[in-house]
Enzyme design. Structure first.
Site, PDB file in Angstrom:
ATOM      1  N   ASP A 233       0.831  -1.203   0.000  1.00 56.81           N
ATOM      2  CA  ASP A 233       0.000   0.000   0.000  1.00 56.81           C
ATOM      3  C   ASP A 233       0.867   1.255   0.000  1.00 56.81           C
ATOM      4  O   ASP A 233       1.981   1.243   0.521  1.00 56.81           O
ATOM      5  CB  ASP A 233      -0.910  -0.034   1.246  1.00 56.81           C
ATOM      6  CG  ASP A 233      -2.071   0.935   1.129  1.00 56.81           C
ATOM      7  OD1 ASP A 233      -2.302   1.478   0.025  1.00 56.81           O
ATOM      8  OD2 ASP A 233      -2.746   1.158   2.150  1.00 56.81           O
TER       9      ASP A 233
ATOM     10  N   ASN B 270       1.308   3.368  -2.870  1.00 56.99           N
ATOM     11  CA  ASN B 270       1.857   3.789  -4.174  1.00 56.99           C
ATOM     12  C   ASN B 270       1.349   5.173  -4.563  1.00 56.99           C
ATOM     13  O   ASN B 270       2.108   6.017  -5.037  1.00 56.99           O
ATOM     14  CB  ASN B 270       1.429   2.810  -5.277  1.00 56.99           C
ATOM     15  CG  ASN B 270       2.021   1.437  -5.104  1.00 56.99           C
ATOM     16  OD1 ASN B 270       2.945   1.259  -4.329  1.00 56.99           O
ATOM     17  ND2 ASN B 270       1.487   0.463  -5.827  1.00 56.99           N
TER      18      ASN B 270
ATOM     19  N   TRP C 293       2.807   7.958  -2.350  1.00 56.25           N
ATOM     20  CA  TRP C 293       4.230   8.134  -2.682  1.00 56.25           C
ATOM     21  C   TRP C 293       4.355   9.034  -3.914  1.00 56.25           C
ATOM     22  O   TRP C 293       5.165   9.961  -3.953  1.00 56.25           O
ATOM     23  CB  TRP C 293       4.864   6.769  -2.953  1.00 56.25           C
ATOM     24  CG  TRP C 293       6.301   6.831  -3.358  1.00 56.25           C
ATOM     25  CD1 TRP C 293       7.384   6.827  -2.536  1.00 56.25           C
ATOM     26  CD2 TRP C 293       6.807   6.896  -4.698  1.00 56.25           C
ATOM     27  NE1 TRP C 293       8.538   6.890  -3.269  1.00 56.25           N
ATOM     28  CE2 TRP C 293       8.216   6.936  -4.609  1.00 56.25           C
ATOM     29  CE3 TRP C 293       6.219   6.930  -5.962  1.00 56.25           C
ATOM     30  CZ2 TRP C 293       9.041   7.009  -5.727  1.00 56.25           C
ATOM     31  CZ3 TRP C 293       7.032   7.003  -7.083  1.00 56.25           C
ATOM     32  CH2 TRP C 293       8.435   7.040  -6.959  1.00 56.25           C
TER      33      TRP C 293
ATOM     34  N   HIS D 147       2.559   3.225  -8.933  1.00 57.38           N
ATOM     35  CA  HIS D 147       2.383   1.791  -9.196  1.00 57.38           C
ATOM     36  C   HIS D 147       3.598   1.226  -9.947  1.00 57.38           C
ATOM     37  O   HIS D 147       4.037   0.105  -9.702  1.00 57.38           O
ATOM     38  CB  HIS D 147       1.107   1.547 -10.004  1.00 57.38           C
ATOM     39  CG  HIS D 147      -0.140   1.925  -9.248  1.00 57.38           C
ATOM     40  ND1 HIS D 147      -0.340   1.562  -7.936  1.00 57.38           N
ATOM     41  CD2 HIS D 147      -1.237   2.641  -9.617  1.00 57.38           C
ATOM     42  CE1 HIS D 147      -1.517   2.042  -7.531  1.00 57.38           C
ATOM     43  NE2 HIS D 147      -2.074   2.698  -8.526  1.00 57.38           N
TER      44      HIS D 147
ATOM     45  N   SER E  88      -7.340  -5.946  -5.785  1.00 61.32           N
ATOM     46  CA  SER E  88      -8.465  -6.555  -5.070  1.00 61.32           C
ATOM     47  C   SER E  88      -9.730  -6.497  -5.914  1.00 61.32           C
ATOM     48  O   SER E  88      -9.813  -5.732  -6.890  1.00 61.32           O
ATOM     49  CB  SER E  88      -8.699  -5.819  -3.745  1.00 61.32           C
ATOM     50  OG  SER E  88      -9.330  -4.575  -3.986  1.00 61.32           O
TER      51      SER E  88
ATOM     52  N   LEU F 152      11.027 -20.657  -4.315  1.00 63.24           N
ATOM     53  CA  LEU F 152      10.022 -19.737  -3.776  1.00 63.24           C
ATOM     54  C   LEU F 152       8.742 -19.767  -4.606  1.00 63.24           C
ATOM     55  O   LEU F 152       8.785 -19.704  -5.837  1.00 63.24           O
ATOM     56  CB  LEU F 152      10.592 -18.303  -3.795  1.00 63.24           C
ATOM     57  CG  LEU F 152       9.608 -17.183  -3.471  1.00 63.24           C
ATOM     58  CD1 LEU F 152       9.292 -17.146  -1.980  1.00 63.24           C
ATOM     59  CD2 LEU F 152      10.149 -15.827  -3.927  1.00 63.24           C
TER      60      LEU F 152
ATOM     61  N   ARG G  65      -5.386  -1.845   8.567  1.00 51.57           N
ATOM     62  CA  ARG G  65      -6.581  -2.655   8.289  1.00 51.57           C
ATOM     63  C   ARG G  65      -6.223  -3.799   7.346  1.00 51.57           C
ATOM     64  O   ARG G  65      -5.130  -3.820   6.765  1.00 51.57           O
ATOM     65  CB  ARG G  65      -7.712  -1.797   7.728  1.00 51.57           C
ATOM     66  CG  ARG G  65      -7.333  -1.008   6.491  1.00 51.57           C
ATOM     67  CD  ARG G  65      -8.503  -0.195   5.943  1.00 51.57           C
ATOM     68  NE  ARG G  65      -8.030   0.696   4.895  1.00 51.57           N
ATOM     69  CZ  ARG G  65      -7.736   1.974   5.057  1.00 51.57           C
ATOM     70  NH1 ARG G  65      -7.891   2.554   6.228  1.00 51.57           N
ATOM     71  NH2 ARG G  65      -7.277   2.707   4.044  1.00 51.57           N
TER      72      ARG G  65
ATOM     73  N   SER H 286      -8.375  -4.940   4.711  1.00 49.99           N
ATOM     74  CA  SER H 286      -8.851  -4.701   3.342  1.00 49.99           C
ATOM     75  C   SER H 286      -9.238  -5.978   2.594  1.00 49.99           C
ATOM     76  O   SER H 286      -8.824  -6.193   1.458  1.00 49.99           O
ATOM     77  CB  SER H 286      -7.802  -3.913   2.551  1.00 49.99           C
ATOM     78  OG  SER H 286      -7.544  -2.687   3.171  1.00 49.99           O
TER      79      SER H 286
ATOM     80  N   GLU I  39       0.871 -13.472  12.285  1.00 45.85           N
ATOM     81  CA  GLU I  39       1.473 -12.326  12.970  1.00 45.85           C
ATOM     82  C   GLU I  39       1.407 -11.133  12.018  1.00 45.85           C
ATOM     83  O   GLU I  39       1.664 -11.271  10.820  1.00 45.85           O
ATOM     84  CB  GLU I  39       2.940 -12.622  13.322  1.00 45.85           C
ATOM     85  CG  GLU I  39       3.097 -13.738  14.329  1.00 45.85           C
ATOM     86  CD  GLU I  39       2.517 -13.378  15.692  1.00 45.85           C
ATOM     87  OE1 GLU I  39       2.590 -12.200  16.090  1.00 45.85           O
ATOM     88  OE2 GLU I  39       1.990 -14.292  16.357  1.00 45.85           O
TER      89      GLU I  39
HETATM   90  C1  FPP Z   1      -2.244   0.128  -3.184  1.00 46.24           C
HETATM   91  O1  FPP Z   1      -1.683   1.415  -3.163  1.00 46.24           O
HETATM   92  C2  FPP Z   1      -1.658  -0.604  -4.289  1.00 46.24           C
HETATM   93  C3  FPP Z   1      -2.375  -1.215  -5.257  1.00 46.24           C
HETATM   94  C4  FPP Z   1      -3.832  -1.269  -5.305  1.00 46.24           C
HETATM   95  C5  FPP Z   1      -1.679  -1.863  -6.373  1.00 46.24           C
HETATM   96  C6  FPP Z   1      -0.484  -2.607  -5.980  1.00 46.24           C
HETATM   97  C7  FPP Z   1       0.289  -2.942  -7.165  1.00 46.24           C
HETATM   98  C8  FPP Z   1       1.630  -2.920  -7.233  1.00 46.24           C
HETATM   99  C9  FPP Z   1       2.470  -2.631  -6.083  1.00 46.24           C
HETATM  100  C10 FPP Z   1       2.334  -3.293  -8.460  1.00 46.24           C
HETATM  101  C11 FPP Z   1       2.000  -4.700  -8.803  1.00 46.24           C
HETATM  102  C12 FPP Z   1       3.005  -5.297  -9.628  1.00 46.24           C
HETATM  103  C13 FPP Z   1       2.848  -6.496 -10.184  1.00 46.24           C
HETATM  104  C14 FPP Z   1       4.004  -7.096 -10.820  1.00 46.24           C
HETATM  105  C15 FPP Z   1       1.574  -7.210 -10.213  1.00 46.24           C
HETATM  106  P1  FPP Z   1      -2.639   2.648  -3.394  1.00 46.24           P
HETATM  107  O2  FPP Z   1      -2.677   2.931  -4.848  1.00 46.24           O
HETATM  108  O3  FPP Z   1      -3.979   2.393  -2.789  1.00 46.24           O
HETATM  109  O4  FPP Z   1      -1.884   3.769  -2.637  1.00 46.24           O
HETATM  110  P2  FPP Z   1      -2.566   4.957  -1.823  1.00 46.24           P
HETATM  111  O5  FPP Z   1      -3.329   4.325  -0.680  1.00 46.24           O
HETATM  112  O6  FPP Z   1      -1.396   5.753  -1.351  1.00 46.24           O
HETATM  113  O7  FPP Z   1      -3.441   5.706  -2.767  1.00 46.24           O
END
Ligand code: FPP
Length: 254
Positions: free
Chosen positions: A34, A36, A39, A51, A79, A145, A208, A210, A221
């Site tokens: 979470d 992205n 950031w 992302h 999700s 893995l 949370r 989610s 944990e």
């Molecule tokens: C939540 O951050 C992140 C997501 C819903 C997407 C996560 C996806 C990636 C990290 C890249 C996935 C890569 C591959 C290879 C599948 P947010 O966008 O909700 O951030 P925010 O809460 O700050 O808005």
């Protein structure tokens, strides 16, 4: 004799005082990636830049998990609720698995990583599904893995699906009410075949779950950090594992 793992990372300055031990490692680590968007916003960038940067963290943490000796790494990539986001963002997120695998699949294969997907294939664009299915089939015989992408995943939907299957089996007379136990449920979840997560990490300061692996997390944990996913490093990952190793898991006992 406990082998210390920090040396494998060639780290010196950022080592914690207690080096990481290879005993009592979590077998399955699940991560809610979470932060992205925040950031990116903090840098005056569009959310999709977050992302994209988050995708690089996926590589970094996958390799770290592999080196540490984690057996299963589940990453919450999209999700069943994320479809509510603006179409352009959803389209971008749906291109990321493809982009990631185009760059990384060969290295994942070389490292004996097995790619899996946990989620609903229906609704995913063909290009996303095709990239993921190619990776799954090309790595199916790998024994290292397990990199499990939670993609179009939702825990309540997953549990309802399992409950419906169980009810239908009872209705057909194939299953008696008394025979329904935890295994009956676990086997019908999308995570079937994976052990429950030992350690769940969530980045970005949100506290949370989610709709993520709610059944499977009964005794996991939890480890939370304020760090946004694009800035999450191997050191943070090892810090989470070190903290996990300090905890006493009692599963309701004493
Ligand atoms: C939540 O951050 C992140 C997501 C819903 C997407 C996560 C996806 C990636 C990290 C890249 C996935 C890569 C591959 C290879 C599948 P947010 O966008 O909700 O951030 P925010 O809460 O700050 O808005």
């Amino acid at each position: 004799m406990i082998e210390r793992l920090w040396a494998k990372f060639g780290k010196t300055s950022s080592q914690p005082s207690e080096p990481l031990a290879t005993d009592n490692l979590p077998q399955h680590v699940a991560i809610i990636m979470d932060g992205n968007g925040r950031w990116a916003k903090n840098r005056g960038l569009p959310r999709i830049a977050g992302h994209h940067s988050g995708m690089k963290t996926v590589k970094r943490i996958t390799m770290a998990a592999d080196r540490v000796g984690i057996k299963y790494l589940t990453l919450y990539a999209f999700s069943t609720e994320n479809w509510k986001r603006p179409k352009a963002e959803v389209d971008y997120l749906m291109r990321l698995p493809q982009e990631f695998l185009a760059i990384e699949l060969e290295e994942l294969i070389q490292n004996n990583v097995q790619v899996r997907m946990m989620g609903y294939k229906g609704g995913l664009p063909d290009h996303t599904l095709q990239a993921v299915e190619t990776a799954i089939s090309r790595t199916a015989n790998n024994t290292g893995l397990v990199l499990n992408f939670a993609l179009n995943y939702g825990s309540r939907k997953e549990m309802l699906g399992a409950v419906r299957e169980i009810a239908a089996a009872v209705q057909r007379g194939e299953l008696s009410l008394d025979a329904i136990d935890e295994k009956t449920m676990s086997e019908r979840l999308l995570s079937s075949g994976l052990p429950d997560p030992d350690l769940v990490i969530r980045t970005s300061g949100e506290l949370r779950l989610s709709n993520f692996m709610l059944w499977q997390m009964a005794y996991s944990e939890m480890w939370f950090t304020d760090v946004y996913w694009p800035e999450f490093t191997e050191e943070h990952f090892l810090e989470a594992i070190t903290e996990y190793q300090r905890r006493a898991r009692r599963y309701g006992g004493i």
